[in-house]
Design a protein around this motif. Structure first.
Motif, PDB file in Angstrom:
ATOM      1  N   ALA A 186       0.837  -1.201   0.000  1.00 43.75           N
ATOM      2  CA  ALA A 186       0.000   0.000   0.000  1.00 43.75           C
ATOM      3  C   ALA A 186       0.868   1.244   0.000  1.00 43.75           C
ATOM      4  N   ALA A 187       2.000   1.191   0.729  1.00 47.56           N
ATOM      5  CA  ALA A 187       2.932   2.315   0.719  1.00 47.56           C
ATOM      6  C   ALA A 187       3.504   2.526  -0.677  1.00 47.56           C
ATOM      7  N   MET A 188       3.801   1.436  -1.378  1.00 48.48           N
ATOM      8  CA  MET A 188       4.301   1.536  -2.753  1.00 48.48           C
ATOM      9  C   MET A 188       3.247   2.147  -3.664  1.00 48.48           C
ATOM     10  N   ALA A 189       2.009   1.672  -3.542  1.00 52.20           N
ATOM     11  CA  ALA A 189       0.933   2.193  -4.367  1.00 52.20           C
ATOM     12  C   ALA A 189       0.635   3.658  -4.041  1.00 52.20           C
ATOM     13  N   LEU A 190       0.697   4.000  -2.746  1.00 52.16           N
ATOM     14  CA  LEU A 190       0.477   5.379  -2.328  1.00 52.16           C
ATOM     15  C   LEU A 190       1.553   6.295  -2.909  1.00 52.16           C
ATOM     16  N   PHE A 212       1.199   4.115   8.775  1.00 53.85           N
ATOM     17  CA  PHE A 212       1.262   5.503   9.237  1.00 53.85           C
ATOM     18  C   PHE A 212       2.019   5.481  10.554  1.00 53.85           C
ATOM     19  N   PHE A 213       3.292   5.815  10.510  1.00 55.23           N
ATOM     20  CA  PHE A 213       4.130   5.725  11.704  1.00 55.23           C
ATOM     21  C   PHE A 213       4.087   7.028  12.480  1.00 55.23           C
ATOM     22  N   CYS A 276      -1.733   1.250  10.880  1.00 51.07           N
ATOM     23  CA  CYS A 276      -2.462   2.139   9.961  1.00 51.07           C
ATOM     24  C   CYS A 276      -3.536   2.976  10.643  1.00 51.07           C
ATOM     25  N   SER A 277      -3.885   2.678  11.890  1.00 50.57           N
ATOM     26  CA  SER A 277      -5.050   3.300  12.517  1.00 50.57           C
ATOM     27  C   SER A 277      -4.892   4.797  12.744  1.00 50.57           C
ATOM     28  N   LEU A 321       5.848  10.003   3.472  1.00 50.82           N
ATOM     29  CA  LEU A 321       5.004   9.311   2.506  1.00 50.82           C
ATOM     30  C   LEU A 321       3.546   9.298   2.919  1.00 50.82           C
ATOM     31  N   HIS A 322       3.296   9.106   4.220  1.00 55.08           N
ATOM     32  CA  HIS A 322       1.932   8.846   4.678  1.00 55.08           C
ATOM     33  C   HIS A 322       1.045  10.080   4.704  1.00 55.08           C
TER      34      HIS A 322
END
Length: 363
Positions: A186-190, A212-213, A276-277, A321-322
């Motif tokens: 998902a990080a790659m796609a994002l 999401f860190f 991810c929350s 990224l997030h």
């Protein structure tokens, strides 16, 4: 602490086709969305389920490769063939030779044509998450660390991915291409979606359990404490951003988030998944800040992270990224037994999900 951004699909073994021992979750006939014999592409549940299944197909492609399952012993193909997709090609990491993504082409027989096909994709580029098996775990965990340090864009895997995305879009057009990914995928796609959006190309994206860190504020039960911590965090982040002139300085007249705000990915999160929350509070907090009259602070804070600002202060420019301006947030409120289930890809094609969705459009 070591973060594993993947599906962790090593469930209790079950005997598959031809007596091959395989995880029950790898076998489409045992755990796939068999209820979707006919896909209504106007139905959000159907689109979500197909996108998640295509991501699962990438996981199983790599599992098949590592376990040397070929021909009738391979388990991957039903995950896309059931929905009339064909595997056009897979993307291979140049470091460990693992399959990390697949490009699917939708090939529906003419006899199956119906009006909802206007909402279907022609191509889907899907990315898997971390696989904790010997031939892939080292490279996958290395990429997980790149996410932590906002460096995924510098990796060769992402270069392979974005080149593939650009090539497909150049051939068939942006309206015909979907992106999908789970966890690390998902990080790659994002990142691919954000990169394309910066050039004015908005691709439909399905991001499952995207990492999401940050400090785990979302897990706090007391709403007043949670809200107070978020306000404090926003004020500190905005203050640092202003002090370092990272955003809105005299040389920048364009709000970078405004330029991306028209791209609205589908963001699928589970409150029980701490990886991810935080997206839930991140997106909802903007409205609350507007409501109490300090939305301007949040508009600056929401584009920055403390980690990114500290890296910038040390001379290393990085874009977290997030952080995204807009999203269609879909939260799975169905109770989960544990983190593994809350983070897993399989939840997203269940027909009985308790779903809450909300559109967040950055203004």
């Amino acid at each position: 602490m070591q973060w594993h951004l993947g599906g962790h699909q090593e469930a209790a073994a079950a005997t598959g086709t031809y007596g091959i021992m395989a995880s029950e979750k790898e076998d489409f006939s045992l755990s796939g969305p068999l209820h979707l014999a006919i896909v209504d592409w106007t139905n959000a549940h159907h689109r979500r389920s197909v996108a998640a299944s295509l991501v699962q197909g990438v996981y199983i492609l790599e599992q098949d490769r590592q376990l040397k399952r070929q021909g009738p012993q391979a388990l991957a193909s039903p995950w896309w063939e059931f929905f009339h997709f064909q595997l056009l090609r897979h993307l291979v990491d140049d470091v460990d030779s693992s399959i990390f993504a697949a490009i699917y082409e939708f090939k529906l027989p003419k006899s199956h044509y119906h009006n909802s096909l206007d909402e279907s994709p022609r191509y889907v580029i899907a990315f898997r998450g971390t696989i904790t098996k010997p031939e892939s775990v080292s490279r996958d965990l290395e990429l997980d660390l790149h996410i932590l340090r906002n460096g995924l864009h510098e990796t060769s895997r992402f270069e392979i991915a974005i080149q593939a995305v650009r090539n497909v879009v150049a051939i068939v057009g942006e309206s015909n291409v979907w992106l999908a990914g789970h966890s690390l995928g998902a990080a790659m796609a994002l990142l691919a979606g954000k990169t394309m959006a910066k050039t004015g190309i908005f691709l439909q994206a399905f991001l499952f359990n995207s990492p999401f860190f940050s400090a785990p504020i979302e897990g706090i039960k007391d709403e007043r404490v949670k809200h107070g911590l978020r306000i404090a965090s926003s004020v500190i982040t905005a203050g640092l951003a202003f002090a370092t002139k990272k955003s809105y300085n005299n040389n920048r007249s364009v709000d970078p988030f405004a330029a991306l705000s028209g791209w609205i990915p589908f963001l699928f999160v589970n409150p029980g998944d701490h990886l991810c929350s935080e997206y839930i509070g991140y997106l909802e907090h903007r409205k609350k800040m507007d409501d109490i009259g300090i939305g301007a602070i949040e508009r600056l804070a929401t584009q920055n992270s403390l980690g990114g600002l500290l890296m910038s202060a040390m001379g290393r420019e990085s874009e977290p990224l997030h952080l995204i301006p807009s999203a269609n947030l879909i939260v799975n409120l169905t109770p989960c037994q544990d983190f593994r289930e809350a983070h897993g890809i399989h939840q997203w094609w269940r027909p009985d999900l308790d779903i809450k969705s909300k559109l967040y459009n950055y203004k």
